[in-house]
Motif scaffolding. Sequence first.
Motif, PDB file in Angstrom:
ATOM      1  N   TRP A 166      -4.867   1.822  -5.316  1.00 38.39           N
ATOM      2  CA  TRP A 166      -3.670   2.597  -5.644  1.00 38.39           C
ATOM      3  C   TRP A 166      -3.276   2.356  -7.105  1.00 38.39           C
ATOM      4  O   TRP A 166      -2.992   3.281  -7.852  1.00 38.39           O
ATOM      5  CB  TRP A 166      -2.527   2.231  -4.710  1.00 38.39           C
ATOM      6  CG  TRP A 166      -1.224   2.901  -5.005  1.00 38.39           C
ATOM      7  CD1 TRP A 166      -0.062   2.292  -5.366  1.00 38.39           C
ATOM      8  CD2 TRP A 166      -0.926   4.309  -4.946  1.00 38.39           C
ATOM      9  NE1 TRP A 166       0.931   3.226  -5.538  1.00 38.39           N
ATOM     10  CE2 TRP A 166       0.435   4.480  -5.291  1.00 38.39           C
ATOM     11  CE3 TRP A 166      -1.673   5.437  -4.647  1.00 38.39           C
ATOM     12  CZ2 TRP A 166       1.052   5.724  -5.338  1.00 38.39           C
ATOM     13  CZ3 TRP A 166      -1.058   6.692  -4.689  1.00 38.39           C
ATOM     14  CH2 TRP A 166       0.284   6.818  -5.031  1.00 38.39           C
ATOM     15  N   GLN A 221       2.720   9.513  -0.206  1.00 41.99           N
ATOM     16  CA  GLN A 221       2.636   9.195  -1.633  1.00 41.99           C
ATOM     17  C   GLN A 221       1.246   9.542  -2.176  1.00 41.99           C
ATOM     18  O   GLN A 221       1.119  10.060  -3.279  1.00 41.99           O
ATOM     19  CB  GLN A 221       2.912   7.713  -1.879  1.00 41.99           C
ATOM     20  CG  GLN A 221       4.345   7.311  -1.720  1.00 41.99           C
ATOM     21  CD  GLN A 221       4.508   5.809  -1.848  1.00 41.99           C
ATOM     22  OE1 GLN A 221       3.942   5.040  -1.070  1.00 41.99           O
ATOM     23  NE2 GLN A 221       5.263   5.393  -2.855  1.00 41.99           N
ATOM     24  N   SER A 249       0.853  -1.185   0.000  1.00 45.36           N
ATOM     25  CA  SER A 249       0.000   0.000   0.000  1.00 45.36           C
ATOM     26  C   SER A 249       0.891   1.238   0.000  1.00 45.36           C
ATOM     27  O   SER A 249       1.987   1.230   0.567  1.00 45.36           O
ATOM     28  CB  SER A 249      -0.881   0.017   1.250  1.00 45.36           C
ATOM     29  OG  SER A 249      -1.813  -1.021   1.212  1.00 45.36           O
ATOM     30  N   PRO A 250       0.432   2.313  -0.624  1.00 43.42           N
ATOM     31  CA  PRO A 250       1.227   3.540  -0.637  1.00 43.42           C
ATOM     32  C   PRO A 250       1.223   4.208   0.739  1.00 43.42           C
ATOM     33  O   PRO A 250       0.302   4.000   1.539  1.00 43.42           O
ATOM     34  CB  PRO A 250       0.499   4.411  -1.659  1.00 43.42           C
ATOM     35  CG  PRO A 250      -0.925   3.960  -1.561  1.00 43.42           C
ATOM     36  CD  PRO A 250      -0.838   2.473  -1.319  1.00 43.42           C
ATOM     37  N   SER A 251       2.222   5.015   0.983  1.00 41.65           N
ATOM     38  CA  SER A 251       2.261   5.781   2.227  1.00 41.65           C
ATOM     39  C   SER A 251       1.286   6.956   2.105  1.00 41.65           C
ATOM     40  O   SER A 251       0.937   7.365   0.996  1.00 41.65           O
ATOM     41  CB  SER A 251       3.671   6.314   2.482  1.00 41.65           C
ATOM     42  OG  SER A 251       3.977   7.339   1.545  1.00 41.65           O
TER      43      SER A 251
END
Length: 75
Positions: free
Chosen positions: A50, A9, A4-6
């Motif tokens: 995402w 991000q 998963s993106p931060s």
Amino acid sequence: MNESPSPNQIYELRQKFGWTQSEAAALVWVTLRGWQWWESGKRKMPIGLWELLLIKADLHPNFKWNRRPNPDKTA
């Protein structure tokens, strides 16, 4: 892509395109509150959403839009 993106991000991508949180949420069919949770880090953005966002932004590393010329435009 397997993480998963931060939150950063997610925020940076939205800012890059000048989208509001509501506009970005609509692109991946989630509520504004859901988007806000992702940006705040309260919840993790699912990797599939995402990837969908990256595809719609034409930034996905494994998928690029095959854009055809617009027949209505003159060359």
